[in-house]
Motif scaffolding. Sequence first.
Motif, PDB file in Angstrom:
ATOM      1  N   ASP A  59       0.826  -1.192   0.000  1.00 56.86           N
ATOM      2  CA  ASP A  59       0.000   0.000   0.000  1.00 56.86           C
ATOM      3  C   ASP A  59       0.874   1.261   0.000  1.00 56.86           C
ATOM      4  OD1 ASP A  59      -2.756   1.081   0.216  1.00 56.86           O
ATOM      5  OD2 ASP A  59      -1.911   1.988   2.023  1.00 56.86           O
ATOM      6  N   TRP A  60       1.990   1.220   0.719  1.00 58.63           N
ATOM      7  CA  TRP A  60       2.894   2.370   0.705  1.00 58.63           C
ATOM      8  C   TRP A  60       3.474   2.575  -0.689  1.00 58.63           C
ATOM      9  CZ3 TRP A  60       3.256   6.355   3.613  1.00 58.63           C
ATOM     10  CH2 TRP A  60       2.902   6.278   4.962  1.00 58.63           C
ATOM     11  N   ILE A  61       3.775   1.485  -1.356  1.00 59.16           N
ATOM     12  CA  ILE A  61       4.307   1.589  -2.724  1.00 59.16           C
ATOM     13  C   ILE A  61       3.266   2.231  -3.647  1.00 59.16           C
ATOM     14  CG2 ILE A  61       5.077   0.254  -4.718  1.00 59.16           C
ATOM     15  CD1 ILE A  61       6.325  -1.730  -2.775  1.00 59.16           C
ATOM     16  N   ILE A  62       2.007   1.850  -3.494  1.00 59.70           N
ATOM     17  CA  ILE A  62       0.950   2.441  -4.318  1.00 59.70           C
ATOM     18  C   ILE A  62       0.803   3.929  -4.005  1.00 59.70           C
ATOM     19  CG2 ILE A  62      -1.513   2.383  -4.821  1.00 59.70           C
ATOM     20  CD1 ILE A  62      -1.487  -0.590  -4.263  1.00 59.70           C
ATOM     21  N   GLN A  63       0.885   4.293  -2.711  1.00 58.35           N
ATOM     22  CA  GLN A  63       0.782   5.707  -2.359  1.00 58.35           C
ATOM     23  C   GLN A  63       1.904   6.521  -2.992  1.00 58.35           C
ATOM     24  OE1 GLN A  63      -1.549   7.219  -0.562  1.00 58.35           O
ATOM     25  NE2 GLN A  63      -2.685   5.533   0.357  1.00 58.35           N
ATOM     26  N   ALA A 117       3.615   5.711  -5.660  1.00 59.87           N
ATOM     27  CA  ALA A 117       3.423   5.724  -7.112  1.00 59.87           C
ATOM     28  C   ALA A 117       2.363   6.746  -7.517  1.00 59.87           C
ATOM     29  CB  ALA A 117       3.020   4.329  -7.590  1.00 59.87           C
ATOM     30  N   VAL A 118       1.270   6.849  -6.732  1.00 57.18           N
ATOM     31  CA  VAL A 118       0.230   7.840  -7.045  1.00 57.18           C
ATOM     32  C   VAL A 118       0.782   9.254  -6.923  1.00 57.18           C
ATOM     33  CG1 VAL A 118      -1.974   8.794  -6.241  1.00 57.18           C
ATOM     34  CG2 VAL A 118      -1.682   6.331  -6.419  1.00 57.18           C
ATOM     35  N   ALA A 119       1.531   9.519  -5.846  1.00 54.17           N
ATOM     36  CA  ALA A 119       2.108  10.854  -5.665  1.00 54.17           C
ATOM     37  C   ALA A 119       3.093  11.195  -6.780  1.00 54.17           C
ATOM     38  CB  ALA A 119       2.795  10.933  -4.300  1.00 54.17           C
ATOM     39  N   PHE A 120       3.949  10.251  -7.136  1.00 50.97           N
ATOM     40  CA  PHE A 120       4.940  10.490  -8.174  1.00 50.97           C
ATOM     41  C   PHE A 120       4.273  10.663  -9.546  1.00 50.97           C
ATOM     42  CE2 PHE A 120       8.216   9.038 -11.204  1.00 50.97           C
ATOM     43  CZ  PHE A 120       9.211   9.958 -10.897  1.00 50.97           C
ATOM     44  N   GLY A 121       3.277   9.835  -9.835  1.00 54.46           N
ATOM     45  CA  GLY A 121       2.586   9.949 -11.119  1.00 54.46           C
ATOM     46  C   GLY A 121       1.842  11.263 -11.240  1.00 54.46           C
ATOM     47  N   TYR A 122       1.174  11.688 -10.173  1.00 56.71           N
ATOM     48  CA  TYR A 122       0.462  12.956 -10.236  1.00 56.71           C
ATOM     49  C   TYR A 122       1.439  14.115 -10.376  1.00 56.71           C
ATOM     50  CZ  TYR A 122      -2.388  16.936  -8.864  1.00 56.71           C
ATOM     51  OH  TYR A 122      -3.016  18.151  -8.846  1.00 56.71           O
ATOM     52  N   ALA A 123       2.576  14.044  -9.695  1.00 61.92           N
ATOM     53  CA  ALA A 123       3.574  15.112  -9.818  1.00 61.92           C
ATOM     54  C   ALA A 123       4.098  15.211 -11.251  1.00 61.92           C
ATOM     55  CB  ALA A 123       4.731  14.858  -8.848  1.00 61.92           C
ATOM     56  N   ARG A 170      -8.622   7.166  -0.251  1.00 58.25           N
ATOM     57  CA  ARG A 170      -7.408   6.749   0.465  1.00 58.25           C
ATOM     58  C   ARG A 170      -6.129   7.231  -0.211  1.00 58.25           C
ATOM     59  NH1 ARG A 170      -9.637   2.159  -1.836  1.00 58.25           N
ATOM     60  NH2 ARG A 170      -8.372   1.090  -3.415  1.00 58.25           N
ATOM     61  N   TYR A 171      -6.231   7.705  -1.446  1.00 60.62           N
ATOM     62  CA  TYR A 171      -5.042   8.197  -2.144  1.00 60.62           C
ATOM     63  C   TYR A 171      -5.024   9.715  -2.254  1.00 60.62           C
ATOM     64  CZ  TYR A 171      -4.758   3.306  -3.573  1.00 60.62           C
ATOM     65  OH  TYR A 171      -4.690   1.935  -3.581  1.00 60.62           O
ATOM     66  N   TRP A 172      -5.945  10.390  -1.596  1.00 53.89           N
ATOM     67  CA  TRP A 172      -5.976  11.847  -1.697  1.00 53.89           C
ATOM     68  C   TRP A 172      -4.762  12.489  -1.025  1.00 53.89           C
ATOM     69  CZ3 TRP A 172     -11.514  14.316  -1.125  1.00 53.89           C
ATOM     70  CH2 TRP A 172     -12.275  13.946  -2.245  1.00 53.89           C
ATOM     71  N   ALA A 173      -4.319  11.926   0.067  1.00 55.19           N
ATOM     72  CA  ALA A 173      -3.125  12.478   0.722  1.00 55.19           C
ATOM     73  C   ALA A 173      -1.916  12.394  -0.199  1.00 55.19           C
ATOM     74  CB  ALA A 173      -2.857  11.731   2.031  1.00 55.19           C
ATOM     75  N   ALA A 174      -1.799  11.300  -0.941  1.00 57.32           N
ATOM     76  CA  ALA A 174      -0.689  11.167  -1.890  1.00 57.32           C
ATOM     77  C   ALA A 174      -0.794  12.211  -2.991  1.00 57.32           C
ATOM     78  CB  ALA A 174      -0.680   9.759  -2.478  1.00 57.32           C
ATOM     79  N   LEU A 175      -2.021  12.534  -3.419  1.00 55.68           N
ATOM     80  CA  LEU A 175      -2.182  13.583  -4.424  1.00 55.68           C
ATOM     81  C   LEU A 175      -1.717  14.937  -3.901  1.00 55.68           C
ATOM     82  CD1 LEU A 175      -5.719  12.675  -5.831  1.00 55.68           C
ATOM     83  CD2 LEU A 175      -3.510  12.209  -6.890  1.00 55.68           C
ATOM     84  N   ALA A 176      -2.050  15.247  -2.650  1.00 50.73           N
ATOM     85  CA  ALA A 176      -1.618  16.517  -2.059  1.00 50.73           C
ATOM     86  C   ALA A 176      -0.104  16.589  -1.956  1.00 50.73           C
ATOM     87  CB  ALA A 176      -2.266  16.701  -0.681  1.00 50.73           C
TER      88      ALA A 176
END
Length: 548
Positions: free
Chosen positions: A11-15, A17-23, A54-60
């Motif tokens: 789950d940490w890896i997915i978080q 990846a979401v943050a990096f992809g959005y950036a 659950r991935y909104w924090a990673a987006l921020a």
Amino acid sequence: MEKGTRFRGRDWIIQIAVAFGYALAYCAIRPFSDAHWSLTSGLRFACLLLIPYRYWAALAVGEAAPLAYSVFKCVGLFGVTTATIWSIPPIAIAMPVVWFCRSQLRLFPAKRVVDMKALLIGAFGTSLAWAMVTYAGYVTATDPTMHASPVMLAGVFVGSYIAILTVTTWPLFFKLTRNGRGLRQLAIEASRSPLAFDTAVVALPILVAIAFISSYMDASTAAVLQMSLFVPVAWLTMKYGWRGTAASGPLAVACVCLLTLSVPDPVVIQTQFFVAFAVTFLFVMGARIASQIHAQEQERQTVGKALSTARKLMHQSDLRMRQASTQLELVGGSMSLANGRVLQKALHFLTPDERATFQRHTVEAKHRIYTLAEAFHPTAWRERGLPAALRETIGRVLDEAGVAYRFNLEGRGVSQLAPAVHQAIYRAACEAIAQVCSQLTCTQVILTLRGGELYGRRLAVLHAIGVNDERDVSHLARRIAMSSNIPAKLGVTLDQGPSLTAQAELFDGIVHTKRTAQQAMISVLLYDAQPRRVDERVEARHLRLWVR
């Protein structure tokens, strides 16, 4: 224990990846985004709509890093306060508004349904929140050349609002149309759809031509031409609903924004407001059209289910009549045998007249039972099919009434019709013949059954003609005595109202009646109860992609 650790690690890896992809996505479109048409606003809003909570924090986090780098380079120009305000990730500011729309306003009432009202509220509220924060940064700026004005607030608000409505619609359209299909299959179906053809072949060339011509015109003429950019979008909206706006709206907005300078000028703001109004109006109109289409589809399905249920009930009723006819024939045979045994045993105790009377009553009773059984369901139909029943059973009834009869079978495909249609054909033939024989001067009946196919759907046409001859009075007395028995022998009750029309409507058919002094004609069209058109099923599937 080990399994839980692995799950948390994945789950940490997915978080991350979401943050990096959005950036990466944010940094890729940031150079092409400005206050005039904020593409990053559309990216933020689309991600908040489609990505789980659950991935909104990673987006921020993914937006905070590149945003802080670009903002704090201008600390000396705008001041620490402005830099601090602008360093707040706008996606975090929009999270409460989007959460309210998704959870409280039910932005997605069902899996493949979007509430356009909630979407517009979310776009308006999010754009207003972003515009207020941006305007607060301008107000607190230390640069004396930065004069905050309401024009800036309106420009930032409209730019974000337009971008949300135009950029978010394509991801939403993808979400609604995917329905578990792969990307390759979805791309193939999208390229072959009429909407893609009209957008690429009709709307896009018109938009490019108008934009190219307006770039060489003066300001007033160019403004009029830019307004006409939304004419193709309106045409697609009228034709396809909100999907037409979603497909062509971003193209029209891109043409307008590329032709308009991004400066805080009242004339530019007016153009932006026109674009925002046009896009909002088209989305509302498209949503309304889609809702009406969905309501019509629901009504069509409801009527279809009711007709299907009525056809099934009619089929079951006819099967029960067939069973009752068989049982009546068995009872008639058993009663005839029993009467024969009784007559044989009582033969020496009865006079010849009594024996003749008893035999006559026995034969009459057997004939009445047989006639009743034939009215329920003809024996010829059970043994040799529908054409035999139309030829023999009806012919015998009319022959007993002194009416000449001829049956013609034309066309093809009658034997391939559904059993319920065969039952409807026989009942319609009996009722039509009973109606054309209602006049005492009817001397001849011609019944024609024609099978065929129209637009991939099998059908049957029944044509009954009753020929009247007022000059033929030789058999008039017999017809007066026997014509009243024709409806009863055919199992028809003529005083029940337009039952023939109602029966035809069960099978999407119609009834045509014509009477003259010499003839009475009734035509009945019946469609197969099992439609075979593939395009109807595909259309019904696409029509479920509606916006409430």
